[in-house]
Design a protein around this motif. Structure first.
Motif, PDB file in Angstrom:
ATOM      1  N   TYR A 295       0.850  -1.189   0.000  1.00  0.00           N
ATOM      2  CA  TYR A 295       0.000   0.000   0.000  1.00  0.00           C
ATOM      3  C   TYR A 295       0.887   1.241   0.000  1.00  0.00           C
ATOM      4  O   TYR A 295       2.050   1.204   0.371  1.00  0.00           O
ATOM      5  N   TRP A 296       0.287   2.369  -0.398  1.00  0.00           N
ATOM      6  CA  TRP A 296       0.989   3.651  -0.355  1.00  0.00           C
ATOM      7  C   TRP A 296       0.303   4.572   0.653  1.00  0.00           C
ATOM      8  O   TRP A 296      -0.509   4.098   1.482  1.00  0.00           O
ATOM      9  N   PHE A 297       0.587   5.856   0.626  1.00  0.00           N
ATOM     10  CA  PHE A 297       0.172   6.810   1.652  1.00  0.00           C
ATOM     11  C   PHE A 297      -0.306   8.104   1.005  1.00  0.00           C
ATOM     12  O   PHE A 297       0.280   8.553   0.020  1.00  0.00           O
ATOM     13  N   LEU A 298      -1.367   8.693   1.560  1.00  0.00           N
ATOM     14  CA  LEU A 298      -1.855   9.991   1.087  1.00  0.00           C
ATOM     15  C   LEU A 298      -1.429  11.080   2.081  1.00  0.00           C
ATOM     16  O   LEU A 298      -1.891  11.090   3.228  1.00  0.00           O
TER      17      LEU A 298
ATOM     18  N   PHE B 180      -6.765  18.950  -3.373  1.00  0.00           N
ATOM     19  CA  PHE B 180      -7.460  17.754  -3.854  1.00  0.00           C
ATOM     20  C   PHE B 180      -6.845  17.255  -5.155  1.00  0.00           C
ATOM     21  O   PHE B 180      -6.715  16.048  -5.373  1.00  0.00           O
ATOM     22  N   SER B 181      -6.455  18.173  -6.023  1.00  0.00           N
ATOM     23  CA  SER B 181      -5.885  17.749  -7.301  1.00  0.00           C
ATOM     24  C   SER B 181      -4.584  16.971  -7.093  1.00  0.00           C
ATOM     25  O   SER B 181      -4.312  15.994  -7.810  1.00  0.00           O
ATOM     26  N   TYR B 182      -3.776  17.379  -6.097  1.00  0.00           N
ATOM     27  CA  TYR B 182      -2.527  16.664  -5.835  1.00  0.00           C
ATOM     28  C   TYR B 182      -2.804  15.297  -5.216  1.00  0.00           C
ATOM     29  O   TYR B 182      -2.215  14.282  -5.623  1.00  0.00           O
ATOM     30  N   LEU B 183      -3.718  15.248  -4.232  1.00  0.00           N
ATOM     31  CA  LEU B 183      -4.062  13.965  -3.627  1.00  0.00           C
ATOM     32  C   LEU B 183      -4.648  13.019  -4.673  1.00  0.00           C
ATOM     33  O   LEU B 183      -4.408  11.809  -4.642  1.00  0.00           O
ATOM     34  N   ARG B 184      -5.416  13.574  -5.594  1.00  0.00           N
ATOM     35  CA  ARG B 184      -5.975  12.749  -6.669  1.00  0.00           C
ATOM     36  C   ARG B 184      -4.868  12.184  -7.539  1.00  0.00           C
ATOM     37  O   ARG B 184      -4.929  11.011  -7.932  1.00  0.00           O
TER      38      ARG B 184
ATOM     39  N   CYS C 105      -4.184  17.446   9.541  1.00  0.00           N
ATOM     40  CA  CYS C 105      -4.594  16.747   8.318  1.00  0.00           C
ATOM     41  C   CYS C 105      -5.958  17.207   7.823  1.00  0.00           C
ATOM     42  O   CYS C 105      -6.814  17.631   8.601  1.00  0.00           O
ATOM     43  N   GLU C 106      -6.170  17.053   6.513  1.00  0.00           N
ATOM     44  CA  GLU C 106      -7.516  17.139   5.985  1.00  0.00           C
ATOM     45  C   GLU C 106      -8.304  15.951   6.547  1.00  0.00           C
ATOM     46  O   GLU C 106      -7.731  14.908   6.896  1.00  0.00           O
ATOM     47  N   ASP C 107      -9.630  16.084   6.641  1.00  0.00           N
ATOM     48  CA  ASP C 107     -10.432  15.021   7.215  1.00  0.00           C
ATOM     49  C   ASP C 107     -10.305  13.740   6.396  1.00  0.00           C
ATOM     50  O   ASP C 107     -10.541  13.734   5.181  1.00  0.00           O
ATOM     51  N   SER C 108      -9.951  12.647   7.065  1.00  0.00           N
ATOM     52  CA  SER C 108      -9.668  11.396   6.363  1.00  0.00           C
ATOM     53  C   SER C 108     -10.912  10.800   5.717  1.00  0.00           C
ATOM     54  O   SER C 108     -10.843  10.233   4.617  1.00  0.00           O
ATOM     55  N   TRP C 109     -12.070  10.928   6.355  1.00  0.00           N
ATOM     56  CA  TRP C 109     -13.295  10.358   5.815  1.00  0.00           C
ATOM     57  C   TRP C 109     -13.722  11.096   4.538  1.00  0.00           C
ATOM     58  O   TRP C 109     -14.112  10.471   3.551  1.00  0.00           O
ATOM     59  N   ALA C 110     -13.649  12.405   4.579  1.00  0.00           N
ATOM     60  CA  ALA C 110     -14.035  13.195   3.409  1.00  0.00           C
ATOM     61  C   ALA C 110     -13.101  12.930   2.232  1.00  0.00           C
ATOM     62  O   ALA C 110     -13.540  12.803   1.079  1.00  0.00           O
ATOM     63  N   VAL C 111     -11.805  12.841   2.518  1.00  0.00           N
ATOM     64  CA  VAL C 111     -10.829  12.589   1.457  1.00  0.00           C
ATOM     65  C   VAL C 111     -11.070  11.222   0.823  1.00  0.00           C
ATOM     66  O   VAL C 111     -11.094  11.077  -0.404  1.00  0.00           O
ATOM     67  N   ALA C 112     -11.254  10.188   1.661  1.00  0.00           N
ATOM     68  CA  ALA C 112     -11.474   8.845   1.131  1.00  0.00           C
ATOM     69  C   ALA C 112     -12.756   8.780   0.313  1.00  0.00           C
ATOM     70  O   ALA C 112     -12.799   8.141  -0.753  1.00  0.00           O
ATOM     71  N   SER C 113     -13.800   9.438   0.793  1.00  0.00           N
ATOM     72  CA  SER C 113     -15.068   9.435   0.072  1.00  0.00           C
ATOM     73  C   SER C 113     -14.905  10.057  -1.313  1.00  0.00           C
ATOM     74  O   SER C 113     -15.373   9.510  -2.319  1.00  0.00           O
ATOM     75  N   ALA C 114     -14.225  11.198  -1.369  1.00  0.00           N
ATOM     76  CA  ALA C 114     -14.052  11.886  -2.647  1.00  0.00           C
ATOM     77  C   ALA C 114     -13.172  11.088  -3.606  1.00  0.00           C
ATOM     78  O   ALA C 114     -13.505  10.921  -4.789  1.00  0.00           O
ATOM     79  N   LEU C 115     -12.058  10.566  -3.117  1.00  0.00           N
ATOM     80  CA  LEU C 115     -11.121   9.870  -3.993  1.00  0.00           C
ATOM     81  C   LEU C 115     -11.633   8.491  -4.405  1.00  0.00           C
ATOM     82  O   LEU C 115     -11.178   7.945  -5.424  1.00  0.00           O
ATOM     83  N   SER C 116     -12.556   7.940  -3.646  1.00  0.00           N
ATOM     84  CA  SER C 116     -13.122   6.649  -4.055  1.00  0.00           C
ATOM     85  C   SER C 116     -13.904   6.781  -5.361  1.00  0.00           C
ATOM     86  O   SER C 116     -14.106   5.794  -6.071  1.00  0.00           O
ATOM     87  N   GLN C 117     -14.317   8.016  -5.673  1.00  0.00           N
ATOM     88  CA  GLN C 117     -15.103   8.230  -6.887  1.00  0.00           C
ATOM     89  C   GLN C 117     -14.246   8.455  -8.127  1.00  0.00           C
ATOM     90  O   GLN C 117     -14.782   8.500  -9.244  1.00  0.00           O
ATOM     91  N   VAL C 118     -12.944   8.600  -7.957  1.00  0.00           N
ATOM     92  CA  VAL C 118     -12.063   8.770  -9.118  1.00  0.00           C
ATOM     93  C   VAL C 118     -11.093   7.596  -9.245  1.00  0.00           C
ATOM     94  O   VAL C 118     -10.143   7.643 -10.019  1.00  0.00           O
TER      95      VAL C 118
END
Length: 370
Positions: free
Chosen positions: A4-7, A27-31, A53-66
């Motif tokens: 696994y990697w890391f955000l 968000f564009s960089y995390l994406r 940190c940015e909120d982990s739940w919000a980040v995971a939710s958003a990136l799961s869609q891309v």
């Protein structure tokens, strides 16, 4: 091996302990990192939690869609949310991601940060709180209507109406946790599915695994094991060690003292073990073959890095795998570039191919048959 990697939801950059060459967690960089991790063949990414940190739940939710296959190991802090609310949040993300959510149960190690989030329990009691949290969590996920009157967790008539089984790929989010104290080991042995250790010398990791296995066996359970560490991998040993030293190019002794004073307030046994690797000195950073403690001089969390040539890095990982490590969660600075370096240099030596390589080889094979 599962790699696994890391955000870096708190920011990234080319150096440790400085804002020079820093990258904000847009968000564009995390994406970019998430999409690269998926394309390169990593199985998932760790999404950290903390006040920086940015909120982990919000980040995971958003990136799961891309993304389509990448799993998200999201930090869950039992002292900051009820098990019922957390279960609804987790099941929602699990559904919209197609069953790709994993949860890292974090009891916390910085009393100042915990106080800011309204958590004032001492170290061992936080694990007791987490144990009560997980007991309720498990019953909710089993479809029960729960009344629970614990010392730290109290619910009446708690229940879920939507369950993870309704996701396209039926799976309950598995629970991971780290911990190096006796209280942490006991909690992990009794309540979670994967024990995640920070990177330490082989003998130290082996000792922890043995202890957790013994405790789990006594509880009638079996666990899987993971290792979290940094990486600085290059084509040659000389290049890798030069790159590691360059990470500290803008760190002076005053910055190290300031960081170590801040880390001294932590009550985390894991953090104490990270500090013990180097004791605040630049003179003792290579603590084992290809294991460098330089990250821990100026930052908390995992402070040890795998440094070396691709061949030596692969050999060290295989040594940890021989201990029973199933999952490796890796990171490096900057995270985008280092994800490519590790994937291109080391993953092939571990018998793994990226999506891009599989596509290229399949195309070449088809052309050869034409």
């Amino acid at each position: 091996m599962n790699i696994y990697w890391f955000l870096p939801t708190f920011g990234d950059g080319h150096y440790l302990g400085t804002s020079i060459g820093a990258r904000p967690p847009s968000f564009s960089y995390l994406r970019q990192i998430a999409e690269a991790a998926e394309d390169l063949g990593y199985g998932g990414v760790l999404v950290p939690s903390g006040r920086s940190c940015e909120d982990s739940w919000a980040v995971a939710s958003a990136l799961s869609q891309v993304t389509r296959r990448l799993k998200f190991l999201v930090a869950l802090r039992p002292g900051t949310v009820t098990p019922t609310v957390a279960a609804r949040m987790a099941n929602t993300i699990n559904r919209i991601s197609g069953g790709r959510l994993l949860l890292n149960v974090v009891a916390g190690g910085d009393p100042d940060e915990l106080a800011g989030d309204g958590v004032f329990l001492p170290h061992d009691e936080r694990y007791a709180q987490a144990a009560e949290f997980i007991k309720v969590w498990r019953r909710l996920q089993a479809g029960e209507r729960v009344d629970y009157d614990g010392q730290h967790v109290k619910v009446r008539g708690a229940e879920l109406y939507l369950f993870p089984e309704e996701a396209p790929e039926p799976v309950e989010p598995s629970l991971w946790a780290g911990g190096s104290s006796e209280a942490g080991h006991q909690f992990i042995a009794e309540h979670v599915d994967v024990y995640l250790s920070w990177g330490e010398p082989i003998a130290a990791v082996a000792e922890k695994i043995t202890d957790v296995k013994r405790r789990a066996s006594a509880a009638g359970r079996t666990l899987r094991f993971g290792l979290r560490m940094q990486t600085v991998v290059r084509r040659t040993e000389a290049e890798a060690w030069a790159a590691a030293e360059n990470l500290l190019a803008h760190v002076d002794d005053a910055a190290i003292r300031q960081a170590q004073e801040a880390l001294a307030r932590f009550d985390s046994e894991g953090q104490k073990r990270m500090v013990a690797l180097h004791r605040g000195s630049r003179e003792r950073l290579e603590v084992a073959p290809n294991l460098w403690a330089g990250f821990g001089l100026v930052r908390g969390g995992v402070g040890a890095a795998l440094v070396g040539s691709a061949e030596n890095a692969a050999a060290r990982l295989k040594e940890y795998a021989d201990l029973g490590i199933d999952y490796f969660i890796l990171s490096g600075l900057p995270h985008l570039e280092e994800a490519y370096r590790f994937a291109e240099l080391v993953l092939p030596l571990l018998g793994k191919q990226s999506k891009r390589e599989r596509s290229i080889y399949a195309t070449m094979g088809a052309m050869g048959r034409a």
